[in-house]
Design a protein around this motif. Structure first.
Motif, PDB file in Angstrom:
ATOM      1  N   LEU B  46       0.822  -1.211   0.000  1.00 15.32           N
ATOM      2  CA  LEU B  46       0.000   0.000   0.000  1.00 15.32           C
ATOM      3  C   LEU B  46       0.860   1.268   0.000  1.00 15.32           C
ATOM      4  N   GLN B  47       2.190   1.067  -0.090  1.00 15.81           N
ATOM      5  CA  GLN B  47       3.098   2.214  -0.037  1.00 15.81           C
ATOM      6  C   GLN B  47       3.650   2.534  -1.414  1.00 15.81           C
ATOM      7  N   LYS B  48       3.999   3.779  -1.582  1.00 18.36           N
ATOM      8  CA  LYS B  48       4.841   4.108  -2.724  1.00 18.36           C
ATOM      9  C   LYS B  48       6.264   4.044  -2.197  1.00 18.36           C
ATOM     10  N   LEU B  49       6.990   3.018  -2.638  1.00 15.67           N
ATOM     11  CA  LEU B  49       8.322   2.793  -2.078  1.00 15.67           C
ATOM     12  C   LEU B  49       9.254   2.398  -3.209  1.00 15.67           C
ATOM     13  N   ASP B  50       9.908   3.420  -3.757  1.00 18.98           N
ATOM     14  CA  ASP B  50      10.800   3.180  -4.897  1.00 18.98           C
ATOM     15  C   ASP B  50      12.196   3.622  -4.498  1.00 18.98           C
ATOM     16  N   MET B  51      13.112   2.639  -4.363  1.00 17.14           N
ATOM     17  CA  MET B  51      14.449   2.932  -3.872  1.00 17.14           C
ATOM     18  C   MET B  51      15.220   3.849  -4.829  1.00 17.14           C
ATOM     19  N   SER B  52      14.822   3.834  -6.099  1.00 12.72           N
ATOM     20  CA  SER B  52      15.533   4.689  -7.034  1.00 12.72           C
ATOM     21  C   SER B  52      15.025   6.135  -6.938  1.00 12.72           C
ATOM     22  N   MET B  53      13.829   6.279  -6.333  1.00 15.48           N
ATOM     23  CA  MET B  53      13.309   7.626  -6.109  1.00 15.48           C
ATOM     24  C   MET B  53      12.783   7.729  -4.682  1.00 15.48           C
ATOM     25  N   PRO B  54      13.679   7.596  -3.694  1.00 18.79           N
ATOM     26  CA  PRO B  54      13.230   7.486  -2.299  1.00 18.79           C
ATOM     27  C   PRO B  54      12.491   8.737  -1.805  1.00 18.79           C
ATOM     28  N   LEU B  56      10.103  10.149  -3.093  1.00 13.16           N
ATOM     29  CA  LEU B  56       8.682  10.116  -3.433  1.00 13.16           C
ATOM     30  C   LEU B  56       7.897   9.157  -2.550  1.00 13.16           C
ATOM     31  N   SER B  57       8.582   8.531  -1.538  1.00 11.79           N
ATOM     32  CA  SER B  57       7.921   7.514  -0.735  1.00 11.79           C
ATOM     33  C   SER B  57       6.748   8.082   0.050  1.00 11.79           C
ATOM     34  N   GLY B  58       5.780   7.223   0.278  1.00 11.28           N
ATOM     35  CA  GLY B  58       4.613   7.640   1.055  1.00 11.28           C
ATOM     36  C   GLY B  58       3.483   6.663   0.880  1.00 11.28           C
ATOM     37  N   PHE B  59       2.405   6.926   1.605  1.00 13.09           N
ATOM     38  CA  PHE B  59       1.269   6.027   1.532  1.00 13.09           C
ATOM     39  C   PHE B  59       0.565   6.192   0.193  1.00 13.09           C
ATOM     40  N   ALA B  60       0.248   5.054  -0.424  1.00  9.72           N
ATOM     41  CA  ALA B  60      -0.338   5.124  -1.764  1.00  9.72           C
ATOM     42  C   ALA B  60      -1.719   4.512  -1.826  1.00  9.72           C
ATOM     43  N   GLY B  61      -2.192   3.964  -0.713  1.00  9.82           N
ATOM     44  CA  GLY B  61      -3.493   3.304  -0.734  1.00  9.82           C
ATOM     45  C   GLY B  61      -3.473   2.148  -1.710  1.00  9.82           C
ATOM     46  N   LEU B  62      -4.523   2.089  -2.528  1.00  9.49           N
ATOM     47  CA  LEU B  62      -4.590   0.990  -3.493  1.00  9.49           C
ATOM     48  C   LEU B  62      -3.960   1.379  -4.823  1.00  9.49           C
ATOM     49  N   GLY B  63      -3.175   2.461  -4.795  1.00 10.52           N
ATOM     50  CA  GLY B  63      -2.584   2.969  -6.025  1.00 10.52           C
ATOM     51  C   GLY B  63      -1.783   1.935  -6.794  1.00 10.52           C
ATOM     52  N   LEU B 270       9.970  -1.354  -4.612  1.00  9.76           N
ATOM     53  CA  LEU B 270       9.508  -2.383  -3.667  1.00  9.76           C
ATOM     54  C   LEU B 270       8.018  -2.316  -3.405  1.00  9.76           C
ATOM     55  N   GLY B 271       7.447  -1.123  -3.459  1.00 11.43           N
ATOM     56  CA  GLY B 271       6.002  -0.990  -3.210  1.00 11.43           C
ATOM     57  C   GLY B 271       5.208  -1.728  -4.269  1.00 11.43           C
ATOM     58  N   TYR B 272       5.532  -1.443  -5.538  1.00 12.05           N
ATOM     59  CA  TYR B 272       4.808  -2.097  -6.617  1.00 12.05           C
ATOM     60  C   TYR B 272       5.120  -3.595  -6.630  1.00 12.05           C
ATOM     61  N   GLY B 273       6.362  -3.939  -6.357  1.00  9.90           N
ATOM     62  CA  GLY B 273       6.749  -5.354  -6.283  1.00  9.90           C
ATOM     63  C   GLY B 273       5.942  -6.086  -5.225  1.00  9.90           C
ATOM     64  N   ALA B 274       5.745  -5.422  -4.091  1.00 11.21           N
ATOM     65  CA  ALA B 274       4.980  -6.049  -3.016  1.00 11.21           C
ATOM     66  C   ALA B 274       3.541  -6.309  -3.447  1.00 11.21           C
ATOM     67  N   SER B 275       2.960  -5.355  -4.189  1.00 11.31           N
ATOM     68  CA  SER B 275       1.577  -5.560  -4.612  1.00 11.31           C
ATOM     69  C   SER B 275       1.495  -6.703  -5.628  1.00 11.31           C
ATOM     70  N   LEU B 276       2.525  -6.819  -6.490  1.00  6.68           N
ATOM     71  CA  LEU B 276       2.551  -7.950  -7.430  1.00  6.68           C
ATOM     72  C   LEU B 276       2.672  -9.272  -6.668  1.00  6.68           C
ATOM     73  N   ALA B 277       3.500  -9.265  -5.627  1.00  4.61           N
ATOM     74  CA  ALA B 277       3.650 -10.476  -4.805  1.00  4.61           C
ATOM     75  C   ALA B 277       2.324 -10.824  -4.137  1.00  4.61           C
ATOM     76  N   MET B 278       1.569  -9.790  -3.713  1.00  2.00           N
ATOM     77  CA  MET B 278       0.264 -10.045  -3.098  1.00  2.00           C
ATOM     78  C   MET B 278      -0.677 -10.724  -4.085  1.00  2.00           C
TER      79      MET B 278
END
Lengths: 356, 299, 280
Positions: B46-54, B56-63, B270-278
């Motif tokens: 549920l986070q925006k978590l991109d190590m290449s653009m740290p 921009l991190s933050g809560f993203a909801g279902l984004g 990692l945020g998007y990766g986590a949602s794909l893993a889900m």
């Protein structure tokens, strides 16, 4: 070693109102029982009658749903199996497959920290008592069925328990070995003097071994008594039908005065009543006679067993059997008449099945 | 154990305490190592978590989940997952069962075949992938090319061509795991009672009828179990593909599992990766639930 | 009928032989390659008879890119993962298989469910968490995540072995005054020695062969041999002989275990499959 130990090693057992439920089904409906010290007590009944459950409750392997268990008048209902000082021989023997015979027999002593010298001596003594002293180094897998049974027996007697429980210990042996072992078991129990509770469905085993028998039917004890009592005065029609081979013959009749009228034929009985009633008349095959006057019957089959013969009859609706040690001069298909000596009869209430 | 003078403690309570003392440590370890991380995974998805653009991190909801809808690479990976899982499982069961039925007829040498079958199973998938990439499938000098060149079919870029690459990774997976199906089914077949077959023979059932009406129903539970386990392995297949093609060329062999990995640890999103893993987790759970339902309905 | 039989069994043997060859040949080929010079590797047509060389092994054992430290890493991680797995799995499996306790069915399902988790779902939170506590590139971090797949598997495999023991064993031991703990130790565990051996082998094999967790959570210090092999090929693209030698060395332990414990492994696979466990 055995003298005063043996005195100590026999307990009285009493169970009060024991109920056992598995989910919604009730296996035991309130069982009461009192066993004297040193007694050889047999729990007899068909499979599913609750006799093994009762034994397991005595062992502490099965918790009760209600009721209490006393040993020497001490409440042991909540005690663990190991705290009850009881030994058990299982139907499957439950020998530890990875241990030698000696280790198997010595295990209950080792568990209470007996020094190994004493364990060895006790193991040798117990093994000698059951005649397997020469097999101590083997593992259970290398023993015959009879030897395994003896090993289980030795493991039970080695610790000189207060109470000795046996669950159909002979049922996995062949017929000949079963007879021999039965006698040895009886002698062994007398020798040890330990209170023994023995479960079996084999009424012959019960008759030969028991000081007293408790007959189980459908989760209840229906009769307790000596083998003679249970055989000669069965309390209910089920007990009468269960004990004795071939099974007791039953016919329906009307009882008044000292006669029971069966299918219009009056038969003399010893007991008399002033209240005429419907009864089930039971006669053991040994007590039935072929006579001139009596119940008409047709011979269906004659089985010659060599030393005795069994004759089967059809009498109206019922089928009857007669056992005799001499060969009758009759043949299959003959019409004969049957009767019995007054006093040989067993009368049961036609509705309740209770002895009258 | 056993303190003799506390009669109030009932047998059942004592057994329960012992059981819990044995089970709870493992339960705690499992909670700590699997369930807590899983909750963390859900939270990360549920986070925006991109190590290449740290920054921009933050809560993203279902984004992250919404983003999947318009992500062709995601849909591609989903299709590939279906194709990869379906094909490999079907191939493994069919080849494994046929081979087991054949081998059962051979009086001698079954032991040798069992040893041979163990070999692929014990190898690390990553080593298998490397092996195939170099010695077996490499252009010109790989084993397969040696054969095709000899019979005149010419050399192919088995892992470089998108279509061939997918076939290749399916072949690798099937090569490594068919022995599992083979061994399990062989062992199951060996336990079938011979008298049933004798009875069927007396009832004049032919070989095909015996297979269809007796063998197959008797080994159905084993087949279902093999299918379940093989699906789980296929859904989370990683090392062999990663070593052989890395998911490529392009995204030709990028099943969902690989896509989630590459998103997280190559692109560091990692945020998007986590949602794909889900999503992969939900698919795995749904399939295992369905299969267990199916298994219970049958038995 | 009799005339057809020899032909039939010959055909069967041929089919089986092909199956055997397909599984074994790539490995044999790899073994041969590991003894070739790089020039012989790229010969066309392939050379069957060549002068074997130990240079490749010398290189991967003593050379600059030696894989010995990696074998050591693998050994440490696999051994500790196996030890802790068995430590927790054996008691838990015994409880699950033999004892009554509340929510037993549910806990059995829970264990089964944890086994279904895709590794990629676990590695993201582990990476984030271990990064925070400085647990990346440590043996303990890798051991911990290895428990996620080996513990549920080991519990279920052990359950099937415990279930094979007759219930009278415990009852007899309890009557023999052994108590619960000593019953487990003296009577039950000796009877599942085979099962413990098989489970240990499986857990060790799975840990040894693991790649994804190792490549993400490992590093310069903790680099199991699977990761080393992968890096090897990226660096030494065309040096197949060396790669083959490294692979042979890396897979030697598992191949040996596989051959020696062949019978047990088949049983383990079957037990696991029939009773419902086993990811691999």
């Amino acid at each position: 070693m055995s003298g005063n130990e043996a005195m100590r090693a026999s307990a009285s057992v009493r169970i009060e109102g024991v109920v056992k439920r598995h989910g919604t089904t009730t296996v035991l409906h309130g069982v009461d029982l009192a066993i004297e010290p040193g007694e050889f007590f047999v729990l007899l009944g068909p499979s599913g009658s609750g006799k093994t459950t009762t034994l397991r409750i005595l062992a502490g392997l099965e918790p009760v749903s209600d009721g209490r268990v006393f040993m020497d008048e001490v409440d042991v209902t909540m005690r663990e199996p190991g705290e009850r000082d009881v030994a058990m021989v299982f139907q499957s023997y439950a020998l530890y497959p990875h241990m030698t015979v000696a280790q198997n027999i010595g295990f209950p002593l080792k568990m209470v920290g007996t020094p190994s010298v004493e364990v060895a001596a006790a193991v040798n003594e117990a093994a000698a008592k059951v005649g397997i002293a020469h097999l101590l180094g083997r593992t259970p897998g290398q023993l015959s069925g009879g030897q395994q049974q003896r090993c289980a027996l030795a493991r039970a007697i080695v610790r000189q328990p207060r109470l000795f429980l046996l669950d159909e210990p002979l049922s996995n042996l062949d017929a000949k070995l079963r007879m021999e072992t039965r006698l040895e078991l009886h002698a062994l129990q007398r020798n040890l003097g330990a209170t023994t509770v023995y479960v079996t469905h084999d009424q012959e085993e019960a008759m030969t071994l028991a000081d007293r028998i408790a007959v189980f039917m459908d989760g209840r004890i229906v009769q307790v008594g000596t083998p003679r009592e249970v055989f000669s005065t069965p309390r209910t029609i089920e007990v009468a039908g269960f004990i004795g081979t071939p099974a007791m013959n039953f016919v329906s009749g009307a009882w008044s005065g000292a006669t029971v009228t069966v299918a219009g034929v009056p038969l003399a009985v010893r007991a008399s009543t002033d209240q005429p009633r419907e009864v089930k008349l039971g006669v053991r095959p040994n007590d039935l006679r072929i006579v001139a006057e009596g119940l008409p019957a047709r011979i269906e089959r004659i089985e010659d067993l060599g030393d005795s013969c069994i004759v089967s009859f059809a009498a109206g609706e019922s089928h009857l059997k007669l056992k005799s040690d001499r060969l009758h001069p009759v043949k299959e298909g003959d019409e004969v008449r049957l009767a019995f000596e007054p006093g040989a009869e067993h009368l049961f209430d036609a509705q309740t099945g209770a002895r009258l | 154990m056993g303190s003799g003078t506390k009669p109030a403690r009932s047998l059942a309570a004592q057994e329960r305490r012992f059981a819990l003392a044995l089970f709870v440590p493992a339960l705690l370890v499992l909670l700590l190592t699997t369930t807590v991380p899983l909750v963390y995974l859900g939270w990360t998805s549920l986070q925006k978590l991109d190590m290449s653009m740290p920054w921009l991190s933050g809560f993203a909801g279902l984004g992250n989940y919404a983003k999947m809808g318009g992500d062709p690479r995601f849909w591609n990976s989903l299709v590939l997952t279906g194709v990869y899982t379906g094909t490999t499982v079907v191939l493994q069961v069919i080849i494994g069962l046929s081979l087991a039925l054949l081998v059962l007829q051979i009086p001698k040498g079954q032991g040798l075949l069992r040893v041979a079958a163990i070999l692929p199973i014990v190898l690390a998938p990553v080593v298998v992938g490397l092996f195939w990439r170099t010695l077996v499938l490499a252009p010109d000098f790989g084993l397969v090319d040696l054969v095709t060149r000899t019979v005149g079919l010419g050399s192919h870029n088995w892992l470089g061509d998108p279509q061939l690459a997918l076939i290749s990774v399916i072949a690798i997976h099937t090569w490594q795991w068919t022995p599992f199906a083979f061994l399990v089914l062989l062992a199951t077949l060996a336990t079938l009672p011979p008298d049933v077959y004798e009875a069927a023979r007396l009832d004049r059932a032919g070989a095909w009828q015996r297979f269809w009406h007796i063998t197959l129903p008797l080994i159905r539970p084993a087949i279902v179990m093999v299918v379940i386990l093989r699906m789980m392995t296929a859904l989370s297949a990683f090392a062999a593909i990663f070593a052989a093609t890395g998911g490529g060329p392009g995204s030709a062999t990028e099943i969902l599992n690989l896509y989630a990995y590459r998103t997280s640890f190559t692109e560091l999103n990692l945020g998007y990766g986590a949602s794909l893993a889900m999503v992969l987790l939900s698919i795995t759970m749904a399939i295992s639930y369905l299969m267990f339902r199916l298994r219970r309905a049958r038995s | 009928m009799t005339g057809r039989k020899p032909f039939r069994s010959l055909a069967l043997a041929a089919v089986a032989g092909v199956g055997l060859a397909v599984w074994v040949f790539p490995v044999i080929w790899g073994l041969l390659t590991s003894f070739k010079t790089e020039r012989d590797v790229l010969a066309y047509p392939p050379v069957w008879f060549f002068k074997p060389t130990l240079d490749n092994y010398r290189e991967v054992i003593f050379g600059a890119s030696s894989i010995m430290p990696n074998l050591w890493s693998s050994l440490v991680v696999s051994t500790s993962a196996t030890f802790f797995t068995m430590l927790f799995a054996i008691p838990a499996a015994y409880a699950l298989a033999r004892l009554k306790y509340p929510a037993k069915r549910a806990s059995g399902f829970y264990v089964l469910a944890t086994q279904m988790l895709p590794p990629v779902g676990l590695i993201i939170p582990y990476y984030l968490a271990l990064q925070k506590v400085g647990g990346l590139d440590t043996y303990s971090g890798l051991t911990l995540i290895y428990l996620t797949f080996s513990l549920p598997f080991a519990i279920w495999l052990m359950v099937s072995y415990f279930e094979d023991i007759p219930f009278e064993m415990e009852e007899a031991a309890l009557l023999d005054r052994a108590g619960r703990l000593r019953t487990l130790w003296y009577v039950i565990l000796p009877q599942v020695r085979g099962g413990i051996a098989v489970t240990t082998i499986f857990v060790f094999l799975n840990a040894w062969n693991e790649f994804m967790f190792a490549v993400v959570l490992g590093g310069n210090r903790v680099r199991p041999v699977t990761v080393a092999m992968f890096n090897f090929i990226s660096v030494e693209q065309t040096q197949w002989a060396k790669v083959a030698a490294g692979a042979m060395l890396a897979m030697l332990p598992v191949i040996l275990i596989g051959l020696f414990a062949q019978r047990h492994i088949v049983k383990g696979l079957t037990v696991g499959a029939v009773k419902g466990g086993g990811r691999r």
